[in-house]
Structures are given as C-alpha cells and as structure tokens.
Design a protein around this motif. Structure first.
Motif, mmCIF file in Angstrom:
data_model
loop_
_atom_site.group_PDB
_atom_site.id
_atom_site.type_symbol
_atom_site.label_atom_id
_atom_site.label_comp_id
_atom_site.label_asym_id
_atom_site.label_seq_id
_atom_site.Cartn_x
_atom_site.Cartn_y
_atom_site.Cartn_z
ATOM 1 N N GLY A 1 0.853 -1.319 -0.015
ATOM 2 C CA GLY A 1 -0.070 -0.089 0.098
ATOM 3 C C GLY A 1 0.905 1.229 0.101
ATOM 4 O O GLY A 1 2.008 1.308 -0.370
ATOM 5 N N GLN B 1 -1.012 9.165 -2.762
ATOM 6 C CA GLN B 1 -2.466 8.544 -2.584
ATOM 7 C C GLN B 1 -3.367 9.487 -3.452
ATOM 8 O O GLN B 1 -4.122 8.956 -4.249
ATOM 9 C CB GLN B 1 -2.748 8.080 -1.287
ATOM 10 C CG GLN B 1 -4.185 7.400 -1.474
ATOM 11 C CD GLN B 1 -4.505 6.530 -0.516
ATOM 12 O OE1 GLN B 1 -3.766 5.519 -0.113
ATOM 13 N NE2 GLN B 1 -5.360 6.745 0.651
ATOM 14 N N GLN C 1 -4.878 3.728 4.774
ATOM 15 C CA GLN C 1 -5.215 2.359 4.198
ATOM 16 C C GLN C 1 -6.756 2.230 4.141
ATOM 17 O O GLN C 1 -7.186 0.942 3.775
ATOM 18 C CB GLN C 1 -4.492 1.225 4.762
ATOM 19 C CG GLN C 1 -2.913 1.061 4.125
ATOM 20 C CD GLN C 1 -2.981 0.915 2.724
ATOM 21 O OE1 GLN C 1 -3.316 -0.103 2.348
ATOM 22 N NE2 GLN C 1 -2.446 1.655 1.946
ATOM 23 N N ASN D 1 -10.671 2.322 0.579
ATOM 24 C CA ASN D 1 -9.995 1.217 0.379
ATOM 25 C C ASN D 1 -10.808 -0.016 1.136
ATOM 26 O O ASN D 1 -10.994 0.024 1.996
ATOM 27 C CB ASN D 1 -8.636 1.286 0.644
ATOM 28 C CG ASN D 1 -7.870 2.416 0.155
ATOM 29 O OD1 ASN D 1 -7.851 2.586 -0.922
ATOM 30 N ND2 ASN D 1 -7.114 3.057 1.106
ATOM 31 N N GLN E 1 -7.132 -5.031 -1.725
ATOM 32 C CA GLN E 1 -6.751 -3.946 -2.536
ATOM 33 C C GLN E 1 -7.726 -3.630 -3.478
ATOM 34 O O GLN E 1 -7.355 -2.905 -4.701
ATOM 35 C CB GLN E 1 -5.429 -4.512 -3.171
ATOM 36 C CG GLN E 1 -4.388 -5.139 -2.295
ATOM 37 C CD GLN E 1 -3.711 -3.842 -1.649
ATOM 38 O OE1 GLN E 1 -3.608 -2.861 -2.048
ATOM 39 N NE2 GLN E 1 -3.242 -4.264 -0.283
ATOM 40 N N SER F 1 -10.518 -0.530 -4.287
ATOM 41 C CA SER F 1 -10.782 0.916 -3.649
ATOM 42 C C SER F 1 -11.811 1.576 -4.767
ATOM 43 O O SER F 1 -11.618 1.430 -6.049
ATOM 44 C CB SER F 1 -9.418 1.961 -3.622
ATOM 45 O OG SER F 1 -9.023 1.999 -4.964
#
Length: 792
Positions: free
Chosen positions: A70, A135, A619, A660, A664, A666
């Motif tokens: 991540g 991000q 996360q 998220n 994995q 999102s």
C-alpha cells in the motif's frame, strides 16, 4: 505499437497471477541528523496506520518487516529531536530505500508533548498551503493522475465545465498568474498545448509516476518563489532507488508510459519516464474538431558525492501536434473549426541543483534553461490552397536561462533564507496576423528581444520551542532592463508577514499579508505595432496585495477542519487597448495572449471565504470537502466601477473521497459544483462585417456589455474503481475512471456564426455583411477511461 504494449502488460500480469502469491514486504531506510548529516541511533520509526516499526542501529539503518502492500508515511521520533512524518511511499516489491532527516529540538521541553501530524504547517505559509500526497495523485476520482485536475479538489480552485482544459483559476485570478517549480527549478508550464502567455492546456506534461508530493500555495508565497500572483505549485520528484532497478508501464486515459527507476553505481540514482499519447484517437471517437497528439520525456539524476555534497540534474520536455478534424460535420464542429489554429509546440526545461550541507547552513546553486517553440497557423475556412486566405502565421520562441544562489541557516528557533537570482530571456517572434478593431489591421513584424532580469530575497522565521507561536518576515525585490522604470528594484519591493498562534491543543489562528509582483507576459513585451515599434514599453509590473486569515482545527491526527478568508487587490493590470479587458480575463483558450497593445491602467479585486474538511485514515479512507464563496471583479481605471471578471463564479463546492476495501480494492467518488460564469453578449453589427469576420473567423463580443449575462450553475459526478495486485516480484493494477457519469449538460449562450453568404454583395467591401446564424451550445460529456499499470 500501443496494442503490442497493452498485450505485453496483460501477459506479464497473467504470469504473475499464476505463479505468485500476495506476500508482505519490508521497508528499509536510514535516519540522519539534518545538520551534521551523521546517522542517528535508537530512533523509533513507525509505519503510520499499521502499528509496526523498528529502531535504528548504530549506522542509522532500520528494517521494518511484514508490512502489507500500500501507500504509507513513516513517523520518526527520538528524545531531543522533533518528531516528523515523511512523505508517502508505495510499499511493494520495489519499496525504495527511505532517507529521513531529523531536526534537533530548539530547547529541552519538560511538560510538553508535540505529536507529528500528516497535515503540514510551515512558518512562512501557515495559511493557504496544502500538501498533496501520492495517494491523492494516484487515485483522485476524475483526475486521471493529472496534477492540474487533482488540485481542483482544493479550496479556491475553479474548474471549467467548458472544453477539455486544465486552466488553473485560483481565488479569482487568471490562468497566467501561476508559477511552477520542479525540485526548485522553475518550469514555464505543466501542460501540453499550453496557451502562450498563460498556463493551461488539455493534459498534463508531468508523469504522475515521478511525483513524490506537491506543495500547493494559493497565497502566502515563500520569498524564494517569485513572479506569482495567484498560486505556486512546488513539485517534489521521487529519487531513484539505490537498492533495485525496476520498470513500470502504465496505460492511462490518454497515453501509454514507461518508467525506469534505479541506480548507477553506489552514488547515483535515476528515474526516467517516456510517454506517447493516443489522445487524438479518443478525441476522434468523441467527434471533436481538434485532434491533439503528444510525446513527452522526463528524468531525474541524483548523485550524493558524500554526506555533505549532492547534485540533482533533471529534465522535462514535450512535443505537441494539434491538427484539425476536417472530416466531421455539424454546427458545433463548424464553429470551432472556424477559428481554431493548427498548433505545433516543442518545450523543454533542463537544470541542475548543487547542494552543500555545512552544519546548520545549506548552500544551493541552481542553473536551468527553458525553451518553448510555438507555431500557430490558420487559414480562412481552413483552405490552404491560397495565401490570400491566410489569417494567422505565428512563429514564436521563448528561451530563458536562470541562475539562483541561495543559503538557508538554522539556529535553534530561528531560520534564515536568502538568495539572489539572475536570468536572461531571449524572445523571438515572426507574426502575420489579421486583426479587426474599429477597422481592419494587419500586423506583420519580427521581434528579437533580449531581457536581463535580477532579484534578491530574504526571509526570517521564528518557531517557539513548544511550537505554540510562529512568525515569518520576508522581503523580495525584482527588476529587469526592459525599460527604465522596470530597472528600479525599489519599485517592485515585495514585503510579506505571516504569524500563527496555537489557541488551544490542535486549534490554530493564522494570518498573512504581503505584496507581490509579476512581470507582464513576454508576448506583451515583444509585441510591435503596425509601424514596427515596441508598443508596450510603458507597462509596469502587475501587483497584488494579499491578506488572509484563518482558523485550523486538528481534533486528532486524522482530521483537519479549516476556515480562511482572503482579500486580493490588484494594481497596474495590463489592459487591452482594443477591447478594454484585462489580460487576466483571457488565456483559457488555445493560441496566444498578450500580443496586442496594452496599458497598465486596470485594477481588480477578489475576496471570499474558504472552508475545508479533511479526514485521513491510513489504508482506509481519504475524504476531503471544500466550499469557496467569493467575488472576482475588475475596473478599467480607478475612476471606473467594478464589473465581474471572467472568473467570477461566486461559489465552488467539492466533495471527493476514496475508500479502500479489503483485498486491494478501492472506490472513489467526487461531486463538484460551480457557480455560473458570467458571459458577454455578441456585437452582431460588428461580427457580421465581412472584413471583421474574415480577420478572426469568429464573432466579436460587445464589450460595452461585458459580463452582463450569467450561465447557470453546473455540477458533475466522477467515479473511480481501482484494483491492485501485489506479488513477490511484480505489481499489477487496473482502474476504471468515469468522468461526469451523470452526463450533466451545461447550457451556454448560442454561438453567432457566419453562413458564408453575403447579404449585400453590391455594397463596398468595407460595408459588406454576412448573413448570420445562431448555433445552440452546451457542454458536458460522459467520459469513461480504463487505466492499467504494471511494475517489475
């Protein structure tokens, strides 16, 4: 070629899926003292949001194992040093070696605990500064990894629902009022097909794979970042990995890119990117009348000679070609094809920064060279069979070599930054252009202009030992040899003051006031009149005095709430002699602005309130919401009344978030709304004249009724879904980004067009008029795109 790359990526990813499992990874790094450059032992380093960490050994080295994949920041803490939070890093099979610099506490504190926060605060800019992390750049809905669109999520930044452009409109200022820096090196623009004299374009020039983070200043600019009136974007690029070599391929919304990251020997790291667009295919599929194609490349080399000396060399360049799509029909296409020129551009910036660390003093020397070659060509009715149809032929080159010498010194609670800047600009231009004002004019001239520029700056910052109070006092002065009055440094003296006070735990009251200057566009300085004389020697620097104050509240480490008011007052704005409109109200279309007769008579003001809420859960969630209520106005002189500027949307509202999910996945959504833009009715009498229409191929506005109309408000919804796969030796990701999923439409004023038929052919040429017609206009397109990334 694109198909082959696409298939190769899918096959490689399939192989990873079959033969690999999803492991956890480790993070390695080194912690050093910022002043002495010596390694620090017993520093606690934690992965934020995960709860795992490690302590450094005698060499300052740390290893953190069993970290899930991540994007993370690290927190470093040690007694006697300030706790810090790093920029964001992607943890995968190619996690880079992370260098952390720690600063000693200014004094020993007995009963005060200072907690590091991901929300950065700087003494020089305690207001109007936002730090955009990896991000947000990677996963912002509707942005397609384009930093100009990511910035539009922030307070005070308007977006245009009309056309496919990235113009930065910040706090009611024009697109020519922004400045951009790449690891301390100034770059003229960050978009392909940039409007010369402004900054916008349809797609970004910087590959997101190279960006570590971005500092976005909508005010309170640092003293060492000059020539800006509305915003500064300060990019920090990633360093190459000193442990591994890797290759990453990305198939994005408009281009395919290849990025390589690694090291040469044990002192030099590199990162390099090459991108090739297929935007012309997308635009042709959408039936748009212009077909842009571009190629760009960028690189960064960093050599650490020893603990006290390092050299960074970087480069960024692009090749742009925009042709017209003459194979489509329809009135919308007819309107755009009537005035859009063919555009060819080449642009690049190369430069180097040498830094010497001498205890609490850091000296840096920066040398760079920027180049822009812009060519515009337009024939009436796009008929190139006869030179009699030529409306515009422009060949323009801007080259600037910049040198900066800077020193930064720190003593406990004090910080001093000072420097000098020198640059030499060479502007050449060959222009053939038909213009109609009150009568037809032909500009046919050549310009070869050289200008020396120089500037000095200094700032002093104070931060209380408990960080309850900060203050910064700065000053800057700029000059050049274009005219006698521009040679005087004291005419462009730019003082600024920032203060911040912690009223309670997590609650800050901050303010800033300053005076800023910007040199008029080079296109304006090099413009010549019909007699071959420089027409704008009398221009002044444009100035803006800015005042802002705000409250910021951090109830915990994951939430930030802020409210900020601002007031901007412009003086000596370049005003068009032909239409009485400031240059700051132009620049959101293709072509060139500034190449006309101007006077420094206009004034302007912009004022409003910004509110922002931000919630970060590592996360899990990245949520931000902002509301800006403002007014942007100008007047022709200090005796006239204020009227709305082109950017007077009155309000901007954004809600953007990414959540998220496990494994994995999102999902991100963005809702954006903007108030209606003002518009100006057409001058039907002038537009219908044959000589007037033939000069520019589009209707003329009635500037006596400038911005007396207003469009309705506009809103749209963007959605993005990401899925990442992490394995031992590779990473694969795929995303679906849908802009304007509701297909919202913005109704615009009908466009006035010539039918090509002369209604009075027996009249003299000066009195002949075309039969005119109106074309219904609206914008807003549902635009789905799929992106794929693969890193080995």
């Amino acid at each position: 070629m694109i198909k082959r790359i696409y298939i190769s990526i899918l096959l490689a990813a399939l192989g990873c899926m079959i033969f690999a499992q999803s492991p956890r990874y480790r993070i390695e790094g080194t912690v050093i003292d910022r002043d002495t450059r010596e390694p620090l032992e017993f520093v606690n380093v934690l992965v934020m949001g995960v709860g795992v960490g490690a302590a450094t050994d005698a060499d300052g080295h740390f290893i953190i194992g069993e970290v899930p994949p991540g994007i993370y920041s690290l927190q470093a803490s040690m007694l006697g040093y300030k706790t810090i939070v790093t920029a964001e890093y992607r943890v995968n099979h190619r996690t880079p070696h992370i260098w952390i610099e720690m600063e000693k506490e200014g004094a020993q504190l007995s009963e005060v605990t200072i907690t590091a926060s991901p929300f950065q605060r700087v003494a020089e800019s305690p207001v109007s500064l936002r730090v955009i992390g990896m991000q947000e750049i990677e996963k912002a809905p509707g942005a397609n990894r384009d930093i100009s669109r990511v910035v539009q999520n922030y307070p005070g930044v308007a977006f245009s629902p009309v056309g496919y452009r990235n113009d930065l409109i910040v706090r009611g200022g024009g697109p020519s009022e922004n400045r951009f820096f790449l690891d301390g090196i100034e770059i003229p623009n960050i978009n392909h097909f940039s409007t010369q004299g402004a900054s916008g374009g349809p797609v970004g020039l910087i590959d997101a794979d190279l960006i570590r983070n971005v500092k976005f200043y909508s005010g309170a600019f640092p003293a060492n970042r000059g020539n800006a009136l509305s915003s500064v974007l300060d990019f920090r690029l990633r360093d190459g990995d000193m442990e591994h070599n890797s290759v990453k391929a990305t198939l994005g919304a408009s281009e395919v890119s290849l990025t390589s990251n690694g090291h040469w020997g044990d002192k030099t790291s590199y990162v390099v990117s090459v991108r090739q667009s297929y935007l012309q295919m997308l635009f042709k599929l959408l039936g748009l009348p212009f077909l842009p194609a571009y190629t760009d490349a960028s690189f960064k080399l960093k050599t650490r000679f020893d603990a006290h000396n390092e050299l960074t060399v970087l480069g960024l360049g692009g090749i742009d070609r925009m042709r017209l799509n003459l194979d489509i029909n329809g009135e919308d296409a007819e309107y755009l094809l009537s005035y859009l020129p063919k555009i060819e551009q080449e642009t690049y910036t190369v430069g180097g920064v040498y830094r010497h660390y001498a205890g609490p003093h850091v000296q840096s020397v920066t040398l760079s060279h920027s180049y822009l070659n812009n060519r515009n060509l337009k024939y009436r009715d796009n008929d190139e069979s006869s030179e009699d149809n030529l409306m515009l032929r422009l060949r323009s080159v801007e080259q600037e070599t910049r040198f900066r010498l800077e020193n930064t010194s720190r003593w406990n609670v004090w910080k001093l930054n000072a420097g000098v800047e020198l640059s030499y600009l060479q502007y050449t231009n060959t222009t053939y252009q038909q213009v109609f004002t009150d009568a037809a004019h032909l500009y046919d001239y050549r310009t070869d202009l050289g200008i020396f520029r120089w500037g000095v700056y200094a700032s002093m910052d104070y931060t209380a030992p408990d960080e309850r109070f900060t203050a910064s006092l700065g000053v800057r002065a700029d000059a050049n040899n274009y005219s006698d009055k521009m040679k005087k440094l004291d005419r462009q003296l730019s003082p600024r003051l920032s203060v911040s006070w912690r009223l309670a735990e997590g609650l800050f009251l901050s303010g800033h006031t300053g005076l800023y200057y910007q040199l008029p566009q080079y296109t304006a300085l090099g413009f010549k009149d019909e007699y071959g004389r420089y027409a704008n020697r009398h221009l002044n620097y444009t100035s803006v005095s800015q005042t802002s104050a705000g409250l910021t509240w951090h109830p915990n480490e994951t939430v930030e709430v802020s409210a900020e008011g601002f007031y901007k007052l412009y003086k000596d704005m370049p005003l068009s002699v032909a239409d009485g409109i400031p240059l700051s109200c132009k620049g959101n279309d293709y072509g060139v602005i500034g190449n006309e007769a101007l006077v420094s008579d206009a004034e302007g003001r912009s004022y409003g309130v910004e509110v922002m809420f931000k919630w970060l859960l590592v996360q899990r969630l990245n949520l931000s919401s902002s509301l800006t209520v403002f007014k942007s106005e100008f007047r022709k002189n200090n005796q006239d009344t204020y009227v709305p500027s082109a950017w007077d949307n009155r309000f901007i509202f954004n809600v953007s978030g990414t959540y998220n999910f496990p494994k994995q996945w999102s999902v991100g959504m963005k809702v954006c709304c903007i108030g209606g833009s003002p518009y100006t009715p057409y001058d039907v009498e002038k537009s219908s004249l044959v000589t007037a229409w033939n000069a520019q191929g589009k209707a003329y506005y009635d500037y006596s009724r400038y911005n007396t109309g207003r469009l309705p408000a506009f809103g749209q919804l963007d959605v993005r879904v990401d899925k990442m796969f992490y394995w031992k030796k590779c990473m694969f990701g795929i995303y679906l980004d849908i802009q304007n999923i509701t297909a919202s439409k913005l109704r615009q004023p009908d466009v006035l067009m010539s039918t090509g038929e002369i209604e009075n052919p027996s009249a003299s040429l000066a009195e002949q008029r075309y039969v005119m017609k109106s074309i219904k206009q609206e914008s807003g397109t549902l635009l789905p795109t799929i992106g794929i990334t693969f890193e080995y």
